[in-house]
Write a protein that holds these residues in place. Structure first.
Motif, PDB file in Angstrom:
ATOM      1  N   MET A   1       6.400  15.964   2.596  1.00  0.00           N
ATOM      2  CA  MET A   1       6.969  14.662   2.251  1.00  0.00           C
ATOM      3  C   MET A   1       7.815  14.776   0.977  1.00  0.00           C
ATOM      4  SD  MET A   1       3.592  12.292   2.962  1.00  0.00           S
ATOM      5  CE  MET A   1       4.310  10.775   2.287  1.00  0.00           C
ATOM      6  N   ARG A   2       9.006  14.208   1.010  1.00  0.00           N
ATOM      7  CA  ARG A   2       9.888  14.210  -0.158  1.00  0.00           C
ATOM      8  C   ARG A   2       9.679  12.976  -1.027  1.00  0.00           C
ATOM      9  NH1 ARG A   2      14.294  17.930   1.209  1.00  0.00           N
ATOM     10  NH2 ARG A   2      13.979  18.616   3.377  1.00  0.00           N
ATOM     11  N   VAL A   3       9.124  11.928  -0.439  1.00  0.00           N
ATOM     12  CA  VAL A   3       8.861  10.662  -1.136  1.00  0.00           C
ATOM     13  C   VAL A   3       7.557  10.097  -0.591  1.00  0.00           C
ATOM     14  CG1 VAL A   3      11.310  10.104  -1.555  1.00  0.00           C
ATOM     15  CG2 VAL A   3      10.203   9.383   0.584  1.00  0.00           C
ATOM     16  N   PRO A   4       6.945   9.121  -1.268  1.00  0.00           N
ATOM     17  CA  PRO A   4       5.770   8.460  -0.700  1.00  0.00           C
ATOM     18  C   PRO A   4       6.160   7.571   0.480  1.00  0.00           C
ATOM     19  CG  PRO A   4       5.984   8.066  -3.078  1.00  0.00           C
ATOM     20  CD  PRO A   4       7.276   8.629  -2.615  1.00  0.00           C
TER      21      PRO A   4
ATOM     22  N   ALA B   1       9.164  10.367   5.803  1.00  0.00           N
ATOM     23  CA  ALA B   1       9.313  10.713   4.378  1.00  0.00           C
ATOM     24  C   ALA B   1       9.715  12.162   4.154  1.00  0.00           C
ATOM     25  CB  ALA B   1       8.010  10.413   3.636  1.00  0.00           C
ATOM     26  N   THR B   2       9.763  12.982   5.208  1.00  0.00           N
ATOM     27  CA  THR B   2      10.189  14.380   5.078  1.00  0.00           C
ATOM     28  C   THR B   2      11.699  14.548   5.257  1.00  0.00           C
ATOM     29  OG1 THR B   2       9.920  14.929   7.436  1.00  0.00           O
ATOM     30  CG2 THR B   2       7.961  15.120   6.024  1.00  0.00           C
ATOM     31  N   LEU B   3      12.420  13.485   5.613  1.00  0.00           N
ATOM     32  CA  LEU B   3      13.851  13.617   5.903  1.00  0.00           C
ATOM     33  C   LEU B   3      14.635  13.990   4.650  1.00  0.00           C
ATOM     34  CD1 LEU B   3      14.456  10.522   8.220  1.00  0.00           C
ATOM     35  CD2 LEU B   3      14.337  12.928   8.913  1.00  0.00           C
ATOM     36  N   PRO B   4      15.576  14.933   4.756  1.00  0.00           N
ATOM     37  CA  PRO B   4      16.413  15.270   3.603  1.00  0.00           C
ATOM     38  C   PRO B   4      17.216  14.070   3.110  1.00  0.00           C
ATOM     39  CG  PRO B   4      16.615  16.934   5.317  1.00  0.00           C
ATOM     40  CD  PRO B   4      15.851  15.794   5.924  1.00  0.00           C
ATOM     41  N   GLY B   5      17.241  13.893   1.808  1.00  0.00           N
ATOM     42  CA  GLY B   5      18.045  12.827   1.209  1.00  0.00           C
ATOM     43  C   GLY B   5      17.387  11.469   1.173  1.00  0.00           C
ATOM     44  N   ILE B   6      16.153  11.338   1.693  1.00  0.00           N
ATOM     45  CA  ILE B   6      15.516  10.028   1.708  1.00  0.00           C
ATOM     46  C   ILE B   6      15.273   9.549   0.281  1.00  0.00           C
ATOM     47  CG2 ILE B   6      13.164  10.982   1.947  1.00  0.00           C
ATOM     48  CD1 ILE B   6      12.565   8.510   3.766  1.00  0.00           C
ATOM     49  N   GLN B   7      15.475   8.255   0.058  1.00  0.00           N
ATOM     50  CA  GLN B   7      15.421   7.661  -1.272  1.00  0.00           C
ATOM     51  C   GLN B   7      14.178   6.780  -1.447  1.00  0.00           C
ATOM     52  OE1 GLN B   7      18.228   8.269  -3.663  1.00  0.00           O
ATOM     53  NE2 GLN B   7      18.212   9.869  -2.076  1.00  0.00           N
TER      54      GLN B   7
ATOM     55  N   HIS C   1       0.859  -1.194   0.000  1.00  0.00           N
ATOM     56  CA  HIS C   1       0.000   0.000   0.000  1.00  0.00           C
ATOM     57  C   HIS C   1       0.892   1.239   0.000  1.00  0.00           C
ATOM     58  CE1 HIS C   1      -3.343  -2.674   1.329  1.00  0.00           C
ATOM     59  NE2 HIS C   1      -2.342  -3.290   1.933  1.00  0.00           N
ATOM     60  N   GLU C   2       0.333   2.335  -0.491  1.00  0.00           N
ATOM     61  CA  GLU C   2       1.134   3.559  -0.569  1.00  0.00           C
ATOM     62  C   GLU C   2       0.342   4.755  -0.085  1.00  0.00           C
ATOM     63  OE1 GLU C   2       4.199   4.379  -3.661  1.00  0.00           O
ATOM     64  OE2 GLU C   2       2.741   5.895  -4.322  1.00  0.00           O
ATOM     65  N   ILE C   3       1.032   5.599   0.692  1.00  0.00           N
ATOM     66  CA  ILE C   3       0.523   6.916   1.039  1.00  0.00           C
ATOM     67  C   ILE C   3       1.235   7.898   0.121  1.00  0.00           C
ATOM     68  CG2 ILE C   3       0.300   8.654   2.847  1.00  0.00           C
ATOM     69  CD1 ILE C   3       0.554   6.355   4.893  1.00  0.00           C
ATOM     70  N   ALA C   4       0.477   8.598  -0.707  1.00  0.00           N
ATOM     71  CA  ALA C   4       1.077   9.475  -1.717  1.00  0.00           C
ATOM     72  C   ALA C   4       1.828  10.628  -1.073  1.00  0.00           C
ATOM     73  CB  ALA C   4      -0.003  10.008  -2.650  1.00  0.00           C
ATOM     74  N   ARG C   5       2.820  11.120  -1.784  1.00  0.00           N
ATOM     75  CA  ARG C   5       3.600  12.266  -1.327  1.00  0.00           C
ATOM     76  C   ARG C   5       2.693  13.504  -1.277  1.00  0.00           C
ATOM     77  NH1 ARG C   5       8.598  14.922  -4.772  1.00  0.00           N
ATOM     78  NH2 ARG C   5       8.898  16.755  -3.425  1.00  0.00           N
ATOM     79  N   GLU C   6       2.753  14.207  -0.159  1.00  0.00           N
ATOM     80  CA  GLU C   6       2.007  15.460  -0.032  1.00  0.00           C
ATOM     81  C   GLU C   6       2.676  16.316   1.029  1.00  0.00           C
ATOM     82  OE1 GLU C   6      -1.394  14.230   3.247  1.00  0.00           O
ATOM     83  OE2 GLU C   6      -1.947  14.232   1.128  1.00  0.00           O
TER      84      GLU C   6
END
Length: 473
Positions: A19-22, A49-55, A11-16
């Motif tokens: 957030m830098r990624v889902p 998902a808000t952390l800088p540099g998260i992939q 399942h996915e929570i969309a980026r919003e």
């Protein structure tokens, strides 16, 4: 939070917003429903998902539940170039982990001797807060342990070379003893070989089911065999390291703290002096945790030799599930150097990966997944899809369902111990409160967690065990 089902169990929570990624949630509907009921697990995953540099995405694994900053059962890979380190993504019990020891005993050899065995283990391994350790250490010993971990234990006569060969990272990360706060050192100086309290345990088990005979054989496991599972970490030393560096991060970056969705996510940019100091201290605490589990291994060997006249107690594997490590992962078709935060998550590298010990490289890394003192535990192997889906990770256990406070309201130690005894499980603990907190009913369905891991291909079933004796703090 709105989740979109991408495929079964994914399942996915969309980026919003920030957030830098889902956020990717790997869970079945029953497990997902438990996360929703808890309230903040999915929110924490999206905060990560808000952390800088998260992939790629923030990962929530099948055993996901509420933690400090990160959800327990959370994984985040941040780029070494431009990324950050967050103590909340490792936790207070640095390198809390699990090891499994195999013996040459069958369950019939132990049957009738359960009380003597649990009593002997309880006498040898200090439990609860404080209480010393199985291996006596002074300040110089501690400095060596913080620097080289299992290598110090081997050189001091407390480990075999085979123990290092069957341990994640060979039981050593690049620890910097000078970065470990003095208060942490004072707490750790004589706790090498101590269980602690809470969800930590030393459990004698019997192998009841084999799902992959060839891999089980490679791991040295067979049906009816007696094995021992040890779950503990870096004790007060690791807790103090985490606590003091969180404070340092907050003092160093006050404006950052005010801007975060959750101050428990406080981080430092990789390369900054305080980040490098924390990494050195965190790795040193991880080395301490490996030495701690190794000392308890020696205690198990002494108990088995005393009661059953055998020295055939060998390490299958040791995994850590609260740590951050530099690894290479494929992101958008390119290899990227990342710092993988695993918070209540187990590394699960597949067959052929160069970081899997040579003895297991053809079948994959052993993954050790405990249940509770009244339910199954599992040995899995790193799955072929783990690198693609979860940065080479899977669940670390059943995952809590009820808080410790709620469990103590609903269960009593005496009743639990009596019921478990009627089921053939001998429990001995220093604290009745701990027994109540760790009641089987306080945890999620470990069989379902493992089923999802296996179905996703991130950790495949090899063997299942049932408890025989359990020592708790």
């Amino acid at each position: 939070m709105h989740l979109t089902e991408l495929t079964e169990n994914v399942h996915e929570i969309a980026r919003e917003g920030e957030m830098r990624v889902p956020t990717r949630v790997f869970a079945s509907e029953p497990l997902l429903e438990k996360m929703r009921e808890e309230g903040r697990t999915l929110e924490q995953g999206s905060n990560v998902a808000t952390l800088p540099g998260i992939q790629k995405y923030s990962v929530v694994l099948p055993d996901g539940h509420l933690g400090y900053g990160f959800p327990i059962g959370g994984v985040a890979a941040v780029a070494m170039d431009g990324g950050v380190v967050s103590p909340g993504g490792i936790g207070f019990d640095i390198n809390c982990g699990v090891r499994v020891l195999r013996t040459d005993l069958d369950y019939d050899d132990v049957r009738g001797h359960e009380q003597a065995l649990v009593d002997r283990l309880y006498d040898l391994v200090p439990c609860g807060l404080g209480r010393g350790g199985y291996v006596r250490t002074d300040r110089d010993d501690l400095e060596g342990i913080l620097a080289v971990g299992m290598e110090w234990m081997r050189d001091a006569g407390h480990a075999r070379q085979a123990d290092l060969d069957h341990c994640e990272e060979s039981g050593r990360l690049p620890g910097d003893p000078d970065a470990v706060p003095e208060d942490a050192k004072r707490r750790g100086v004589n706790q090498v070989g101590s269980l602690g309290s809470g969800n930590h345990f030393l459990e004698v088990q019997r192998v009841t089911d084999l799902y992959d005979a060839a891999t089980a054989d490679a791991f040295g496991l067979r049906e009816g065999q007696v094995v021992v599972m040890i779950h503990s970490g870096s004790r007060g030393l690791g807790h103090q390291v985490c606590q003091e560096y969180i404070r340092r991060f907050e003092r160093t970056y006050p404006d950052l703290v005010d801007s975060l969705p959750d101050r428990q996510l406080v981080y430092a940019p990789l390369g900054d002096p305080v980040a490098e100091d924390y990494l050195g201290a965190m790795y040193a605490a991880a080395n301490f945790a490996w030495a701690n589990r190794q000392a308890m291994t020696q205690a198990v060997r002494e108990a088995v030799a005393d009661l059953f006249d055998t020295d055939a107690v060998d390490l299958v594997y040791d995994v850590c599930h609260n740590v951050a490590k530099e690894e290479t992962h494929t992101v958008d078709g390119e290899d990227v150097e990342v710092l993988v935060h695993r918070k209540g998550a187990t590394r699960a590298f597949p067959a052929g990966h160069p970081d899997v010990p040579e003895a297991y490289r053809d079948v994959g890394q052993p993954v050790l997944l405990p249940g509770s003192m009244g339910t199954h535990s599992y040995v899995l192997a790193g799955g072929e899809r783990s690198m693609e889906l979860t940065f080479g990770s899977t669940a670390h256990g059943a995952g809590r369902l009820k808080s410790r406070t709620q469990a103590k309201r609903e269960y009593t130690a005496g009743d639990l111990q009596q019921r478990l005894r009627s089921e053939g499980v001998y429990v001995k603990a220093r604290s009745g409160a701990t027994v109540a907190e760790e009641a089987p009913g306080a945890y999620k369905d470990v069989d379902e967690v493992v089923r999802v891991s296996d179905a996703l291909g991130i950790g495949t079933k090899v063997a299942r065990m049932r408890p025989v004796c359990n020592v708790k703090g």
